[in-house]
Design an enzyme around this catalytic site. Sequence first.
Site, PDB file in Angstrom:
ATOM      1  N   ARG A   4       0.730  -1.220  -0.092  1.00  0.00           N
ATOM      2  CA  ARG A   4       0.142   0.076  -0.040  1.00  0.00           C
ATOM      3  C   ARG A   4       0.821   1.278  -0.019  1.00  0.00           C
ATOM      4  O   ARG A   4       0.292   2.427  -0.234  1.00  0.00           O
ATOM      5  CB  ARG A   4      -0.923   0.064   0.997  1.00  0.00           C
ATOM      6  CG  ARG A   4      -2.025  -0.956   1.097  1.00  0.00           C
ATOM      7  CD  ARG A   4      -3.109  -0.809   1.892  1.00  0.00           C
ATOM      8  NE  ARG A   4      -2.740  -0.438   3.458  1.00  0.00           N
ATOM      9  CZ  ARG A   4      -3.758  -0.440   4.322  1.00  0.00           C
ATOM     10  NH1 ARG A   4      -4.875  -0.287   4.075  1.00  0.00           N
ATOM     11  NH2 ARG A   4      -3.427  -0.250   5.299  1.00  0.00           N
ATOM     12  N   ASP A   5       2.012   1.152   0.104  1.00  0.00           N
ATOM     13  CA  ASP A   5       2.898   2.508   0.131  1.00  0.00           C
ATOM     14  C   ASP A   5       4.446   2.225  -0.655  1.00  0.00           C
ATOM     15  O   ASP A   5       5.390   2.606  -0.335  1.00  0.00           O
ATOM     16  CB  ASP A   5       3.303   2.838   1.485  1.00  0.00           C
ATOM     17  CG  ASP A   5       3.399   4.412   1.625  1.00  0.00           C
ATOM     18  OD1 ASP A   5       3.217   5.036   0.577  1.00  0.00           O
ATOM     19  OD2 ASP A   5       4.195   4.833   2.610  1.00  0.00           O
TER      20      ASP A   5
END
Length: 94
Positions: A4-5
């Site tokens: 997610r990042d």
Amino acid sequence: MIHRDIKSANIPRRASDNKIVLIDFGAVKQISTQMPNSQGQTTFTVAIGTHGYMPSEQANRTLQLSSDIYAVGIIGIQALTNGFTSIKDSLTEF
């Protein structure tokens, strides 16, 4: 699992063996089948990520297994274009 990042700052080159590694697993999301609660509702995830690397489905809190692939694609575009991520960016730099 979805990171997610993924962004260029989270894939440094390790000094000991010069290999590229992925770091910062603070936003990792386990993907599993969402089961409805007693009211028939499913829980939604929080939109976590870095603007510019986050696909629209992640910003809309609808994670997919391909969400991280989008971020890797943006990093590839940045590598091929010397950091430019859009036509507008490339026009303003010249």
